[in-house]
Design a protein around this motif. Structure first.
Motif, PDB file in Angstrom:
ATOM      1  N   VAL A 112      -8.683  -2.331  -5.720  1.00 25.41           N
ATOM      2  CA  VAL A 112      -7.388  -2.768  -6.239  1.00 25.41           C
ATOM      3  C   VAL A 112      -7.001  -2.068  -7.549  1.00 25.41           C
ATOM      4  CG1 VAL A 112      -6.169  -4.750  -7.226  1.00 25.41           C
ATOM      5  CG2 VAL A 112      -7.308  -4.966  -5.018  1.00 25.41           C
ATOM      6  N   ALA A 116      -3.719   0.290  -7.990  1.00 22.43           N
ATOM      7  CA  ALA A 116      -2.666  -0.016  -8.965  1.00 22.43           C
ATOM      8  C   ALA A 116      -2.371   1.194  -9.856  1.00 22.43           C
ATOM      9  CB  ALA A 116      -3.081  -1.217  -9.810  1.00 22.43           C
ATOM     10  N   TRP A 119      -0.618   3.919  -7.698  1.00 18.88           N
ATOM     11  CA  TRP A 119       0.778   3.620  -7.374  1.00 18.88           C
ATOM     12  C   TRP A 119       1.669   3.788  -8.604  1.00 18.88           C
ATOM     13  CZ3 TRP A 119       3.914   3.855  -3.637  1.00 18.88           C
ATOM     14  CH2 TRP A 119       5.137   3.181  -3.645  1.00 18.88           C
ATOM     15  N   THR A 138       7.276  -1.370  -4.156  1.00 17.27           N
ATOM     16  CA  THR A 138       5.907  -1.849  -4.374  1.00 17.27           C
ATOM     17  C   THR A 138       5.508  -2.854  -3.305  1.00 17.27           C
ATOM     18  OG1 THR A 138       6.070  -1.475  -6.760  1.00 17.27           O
ATOM     19  CG2 THR A 138       4.360  -2.983  -6.009  1.00 17.27           C
ATOM     20  N   ALA A 142       2.395  -2.327  -0.850  1.00 20.71           N
ATOM     21  CA  ALA A 142       1.355  -3.346  -0.762  1.00 20.71           C
ATOM     22  C   ALA A 142       1.169  -3.819   0.676  1.00 20.71           C
ATOM     23  CB  ALA A 142       1.707  -4.529  -1.659  1.00 20.71           C
ATOM     24  N   THR A 143       2.259  -3.934   1.417  1.00 18.26           N
ATOM     25  CA  THR A 143       2.170  -4.366   2.812  1.00 18.26           C
ATOM     26  C   THR A 143       1.447  -3.324   3.658  1.00 18.26           C
ATOM     27  OG1 THR A 143       4.252  -5.572   2.557  1.00 18.26           O
ATOM     28  CG2 THR A 143       3.490  -5.164   4.795  1.00 18.26           C
ATOM     29  N   ALA A 146      -2.175  -3.495   2.807  1.00 17.79           N
ATOM     30  CA  ALA A 146      -2.762  -4.712   3.381  1.00 17.79           C
ATOM     31  C   ALA A 146      -2.961  -4.576   4.887  1.00 17.79           C
ATOM     32  CB  ALA A 146      -1.872  -5.918   3.070  1.00 17.79           C
ATOM     33  N   LEU A 209       4.017  -9.293   4.328  1.00 20.19           N
ATOM     34  CA  LEU A 209       2.856  -9.142   3.453  1.00 20.19           C
ATOM     35  C   LEU A 209       2.031 -10.422   3.411  1.00 20.19           C
ATOM     36  CD1 LEU A 209       1.169  -7.661   1.312  1.00 20.19           C
ATOM     37  CD2 LEU A 209       2.861  -8.392  -0.397  1.00 20.19           C
TER      38      LEU A 209
END
Length: 244
Positions: A112, A116, A119, A138, A142-143, A146, A209
């Protein structure tokens, strides 16, 4: 090489169970060694290059090209993250003494912060005048990430796959290509910031998400093995006979 099958808990009947924090600290070093850092670094480099491409090749990039570049960058990073749960040692040891949620959680906790930072760098690589809304893009990134991680977790949960990354990455890449072509207009997800449906589309991204995260959390649990199923069936059968 030591993988996720590292014993940090004593056998039943021995000393008391090891506290969770101690289990995590004992697992941390072998997990760091077995993380697919090379794959993640390659994907991060490719993604950053894709994000910066419009600004490097065009004096006046369009907002649409910048958005497409960021979406492609998010897919590239997710393809590398799909290998997060690859562990050649998973089937060497018959019994794994630590919970799967802990082992997966440690790998996720290591990924993570990297994701971060990456990105943030990708967003900054896009020229500010054409940079799409940060919050919406974002959520999209993130989706996609994931989806990759949940796919790997499901592959491990359902079949104890040793290297799920390649199959998950292939599926994710195919989905990234086909989804914009096959998604219905009534449930538009891939819109540009100038489209009046942008806000509604990102409400849908947020729902997606949350659904993916819940699925990933369920996949991190231990599956019910054959012996456990037999015990459950036996208890159910006994209960049914007693009621009869």
């Amino acid at each position: 090489m030591i993988g996720e099958s590292v014993s940090v808990r004593p056998p039943a009947g021995g000393r008391p169970p090891v506290p969770l924090t101690q289990s995590a600290s004992e697992l941390l070093r072998p997990v760091v060694r077995t993380m697919p850092w090379r794959m993640i670094a390659t994907a991060a480099g490719l993604g950053l290059s894709l994000a910066a491409y419009p600004g490097l090749t065009d004096d006046e990039p369009s907002p649409w090209s910048a958005l497409i570049a960021l979406r492609a960058a998010a897919v590239a990073f997710a393809l590398g993250a799909a290998f997060l749960l690859d562990d050649p040692a998973r089937q060497i040891t018959a019994a794994v003494p630590t919970r799967r949620a802990l082992r997966h959680g440690l790998r996720l906790a290591l990924l993570v912060p990297v994701a971060a930072v990456w990105w943030t760098a990708s967003l900054l690589a896009v020229p500010e005048p054409v940079r799409p809304p940060v919050a919406g893009t974002t959520v999209e990134a993130a989706t996609i990430l994931a989806l990759a991680l949940t796919g790997a977790a499901l592959a491990v949960h359902r079949g104890d796959s040793v290297r799920p990354g390649q199959a998950v990455a292939g599926f994710l890449l195919a989905s990234a290509v086909l989804a914009p072509l096959l998604s219905p207009d009534s449930w538009a997800l891939f819109v540009d910031p100038g489209d009046p449906r942008w806000a509604v589309a990102h409400d849908r991204w947020t729902v997606l998400l949350c659904a993916v995260l819940l699925t990933g959390a369920a996949a991190a649990t231990e599956p019910v093995r054959g012996s456990a199923r037999r015990r459950l069936r036996s208890r159910s059968g006994t209960s049914d006979r007693s009621r009869g």
